[in-house]
Scaffold this motif. Structure first.
Motif, PDB file in Angstrom:
ATOM      1  N   MET A 250      -6.683  -6.007  -8.747  1.00 46.94           N
ATOM      2  CA  MET A 250      -5.969  -5.644  -7.930  1.00 46.94           C
ATOM      3  C   MET A 250      -5.437  -4.182  -8.449  1.00 46.94           C
ATOM      4  SD  MET A 250      -1.885  -7.553  -7.948  1.00 46.94           S
ATOM      5  CE  MET A 250      -0.889  -6.801  -9.713  1.00 46.94           C
ATOM      6  N   LYS A 251      -4.927  -3.594  -7.634  1.00 47.71           N
ATOM      7  CA  LYS A 251      -4.966  -2.051  -8.177  1.00 47.71           C
ATOM      8  C   LYS A 251      -3.228  -2.201  -8.070  1.00 47.71           C
ATOM      9  CE  LYS A 251      -8.653   0.428  -7.896  1.00 47.71           C
ATOM     10  NZ  LYS A 251      -9.114   1.065  -9.326  1.00 47.71           N
ATOM     11  N   ALA A 252      -2.409  -1.903  -9.789  1.00 52.01           N
ATOM     12  CA  ALA A 252      -1.161  -1.628  -9.517  1.00 52.01           C
ATOM     13  C   ALA A 252      -1.286   0.488 -10.754  1.00 52.01           C
ATOM     14  CB  ALA A 252      -0.510  -2.679 -10.308  1.00 52.01           C
ATOM     15  N   MET A 253       0.822   0.453 -10.099  1.00 52.96           N
ATOM     16  CA  MET A 253       0.649   1.660 -11.053  1.00 52.96           C
ATOM     17  C   MET A 253       1.243   0.342 -12.424  1.00 52.96           C
ATOM     18  SD  MET A 253      -0.701   3.932  -9.959  1.00 52.96           S
ATOM     19  CE  MET A 253      -0.894   3.911  -8.120  1.00 52.96           C
TER      20      MET A 253
ATOM     21  N   VAL B 208       0.383   5.249 -14.539  1.00 46.77           N
ATOM     22  CA  VAL B 208      -0.648   5.476 -14.570  1.00 46.77           C
ATOM     23  C   VAL B 208      -1.250   4.355 -13.251  1.00 46.77           C
ATOM     24  CG1 VAL B 208      -1.246   6.723 -16.203  1.00 46.77           C
ATOM     25  CG2 VAL B 208      -1.522   3.959 -16.226  1.00 46.77           C
ATOM     26  N   ALA B 209      -2.900   4.675 -12.455  1.00 42.20           N
ATOM     27  CA  ALA B 209      -3.263   2.991 -11.983  1.00 42.20           C
ATOM     28  C   ALA B 209      -3.972   2.547 -12.658  1.00 42.20           C
ATOM     29  CB  ALA B 209      -3.966   4.124 -10.513  1.00 42.20           C
ATOM     30  N   GLU B 210      -3.770   0.860 -12.738  1.00 40.86           N
ATOM     31  CA  GLU B 210      -4.836   0.044 -13.429  1.00 40.86           C
ATOM     32  C   GLU B 210      -4.799  -0.639 -12.867  1.00 40.86           C
ATOM     33  OE1 GLU B 210      -2.814   1.260 -17.949  1.00 40.86           O
ATOM     34  OE2 GLU B 210      -2.529  -0.867 -17.428  1.00 40.86           O
TER      35      GLU B 210
ATOM     36  N   ALA C  90      -2.469   6.090  -3.669  1.00 40.30           N
ATOM     37  CA  ALA C  90      -3.096   6.838  -4.838  1.00 40.30           C
ATOM     38  C   ALA C  90      -1.970   8.582  -5.052  1.00 40.30           C
ATOM     39  CB  ALA C  90      -4.560   7.970  -4.070  1.00 40.30           C
ATOM     40  N   ASP C  91      -0.974   8.921  -4.351  1.00 38.46           N
ATOM     41  CA  ASP C  91      -0.950   9.819  -4.144  1.00 38.46           C
ATOM     42  C   ASP C  91       0.953   9.164  -4.849  1.00 38.46           C
ATOM     43  OD1 ASP C  91      -2.307  11.471  -3.452  1.00 38.46           O
ATOM     44  OD2 ASP C  91      -1.489  10.789  -1.559  1.00 38.46           O
TER      45      ASP C  91
ATOM     46  N   ARG D 232      12.276  -6.512 -13.626  1.00 39.59           N
ATOM     47  CA  ARG D 232      10.686  -7.519 -13.475  1.00 39.59           C
ATOM     48  C   ARG D 232      10.143  -6.610 -12.644  1.00 39.59           C
ATOM     49  NH1 ARG D 232      10.185 -13.355 -11.782  1.00 39.59           N
ATOM     50  NH2 ARG D 232       7.742 -13.373 -10.891  1.00 39.59           N
ATOM     51  N   GLY D 233      10.198  -5.988 -11.375  1.00 39.78           N
ATOM     52  CA  GLY D 233       9.713  -4.885 -10.497  1.00 39.78           C
ATOM     53  C   GLY D 233       8.518  -5.298 -10.224  1.00 39.78           C
ATOM     54  N   GLY D 234       7.344  -4.633  -9.837  1.00 40.59           N
ATOM     55  CA  GLY D 234       6.021  -4.756  -9.378  1.00 40.59           C
ATOM     56  C   GLY D 234       5.744  -4.824  -8.241  1.00 40.59           C
ATOM     57  N   ALA D 235       6.631  -3.673  -7.581  1.00 41.70           N
ATOM     58  CA  ALA D 235       6.438  -3.214  -5.865  1.00 41.70           C
ATOM     59  C   ALA D 235       5.369  -2.966  -5.657  1.00 41.70           C
ATOM     60  CB  ALA D 235       7.746  -3.476  -5.310  1.00 41.70           C
ATOM     61  N   PHE D 236       4.909  -1.072  -7.260  1.00 40.36           N
ATOM     62  CA  PHE D 236       3.572  -0.588  -6.858  1.00 40.36           C
ATOM     63  C   PHE D 236       2.203  -1.860  -6.919  1.00 40.36           C
ATOM     64  CE2 PHE D 236       6.849   2.979  -7.629  1.00 40.36           C
ATOM     65  CZ  PHE D 236       7.599   3.158  -6.313  1.00 40.36           C
TER      66      PHE D 236
END
Length: 309
Positions: free
Chosen positions: A1-4, A16-18, A286-287, A95-99
């Motif tokens: 999956m894509k994640a920041m 950064v996107a990973e 992406a923004d 924990r975060g994780g929403a982005f």
């Protein structure tokens, strides 16, 4: 999956996107396909390390504490949720994780999304609306007929606080710029004080509750407008106890904690037509850095949102 992701405390550019694996789901967790996320001032404090004393992060870290989406999978202790259910969630800041395209969230932090709102809009609810609810009802114990004064009422927490106080039958006075005065009155304030040209401390008195969203000198000056026995509730910094005693009032600091029942009540108010999300801007996934910069500008009106899925 894509994640920041963030690998160490830094600035907005440090996120950064990973491409990473979809998170595993614990027995009491729900895996959510994220449709959108809310972007909050807290995210900036977490990224820079300014909130590390309260919320120390473990790296790598995926920012984001507000999300809306659909259930992909539920653990055996979260069996009330089914794939496809529309939900909102507020994972703990550490924990975060929403982005990210998927997030695993404890079931205690998940509630049904309002049926009357798009998931993109509903993502603006969890932190800001729930913080306003906790401050007014669980901390200040706001009652019908009381007068409440709300700072920065066109912001995320402030815009929800005005509406919640109105629903509770309170008399609402609020600060806002001249450009946002009509919005604040539309949300339910009887009077909008232009903080740029008017001195609220000179014009007001006999207020039952002050909701402080600014801190510093503004918080200190707010004690003078309270009636004896009134309360100042701050969401940014603990109130000065000496000043509170000197004015014959009390002060409290709201340390927001997620509660699924509270989130469910907020969702219900939206479906009843009593609560709306003021949308500032919606940014593409992406923004994300531009979305964080918009929040950092302190010029946003309502909620900044991130469209993900």
């Amino acid at each position: 999956m894509k994640a920041m992701r963030l690998h160490t405390y830094g600035d907005i550019a440090s996120v950064v996107a990973e491409d990473i694996p979809v998170p595993d789901v614990g027995p009491d967790e729900v895996l959510i396909r994220v449709a959108a996320a809310g972007v909050n001032p807290l995210d900036l404090k977490l990224i820079t390390g300014h909130a590390a004393a309260y919320f120390p992060l473990t790296f790598p870290y995926i920012p984001g504490t507000d999300l809306a989406g659909t259930v992909e999978q539920a653990g055996p202790l979260a069996a009330r949720w089914r794939p496809g259910d529309r939900v909102i969630a507020r994972p703990a800041p550490t924990r975060g994780g929403a982005f990210a395209e998927f997030a695993a969230v404890p079931v205690s932090q998940v509630a049904a999304a309002p049926t009357s709102l798009s998931l993109e809009t509903a993502a603006g609810l969890p932190t800001a609306a729930a913080t306003a609810w906790q401050a007014l009802f669980e901390t200040a114990h706001l009652e019908r007929g009381q007068t409440v004064f709300i700072h920065t009422a066109a912001g995320g927490v402030g815009s929800f606080a005005v509406q919640l106080a109105r629903v509770a039958g309170a008399r609402v006075i609020a600060t806002a710029s001249a450009a946002n005065a009509d919005l604040v009155r539309e949300l339910g304030a009887l009077r909008a004080v232009d903080y740029r040209t008017q001195d609220f401390a000179a014009d007001l008195d006999d207020v039952d509750i002050v909701l402080d969203t600014i801190g510093g000198e503004t918080q200190q000056r707010s004690f003078s407008i309270l009636r004896p026995g009134g309360m100042l509730v701050s969401i940014v910094s603990p109130p000065d106890e000496i000043l509170a005693v000197a004015h014959g009032v009390s002060g409290a600091f709201v340390f927001h904690q997620t509660d699924a029942t509270r989130l469910g009540s907020i969702s219900g108010l939206c479906d009843a037509g009593s609560l709306r999300v003021v949308r500032d801007q919606v940014f593409d996934f992406a923004d994300m850095q531009a979305a964080l910069q918009r929040v950092a500008s302190q010029r946003s009106r309502g909620k900044v949102l991130l469209a993900i899925g």
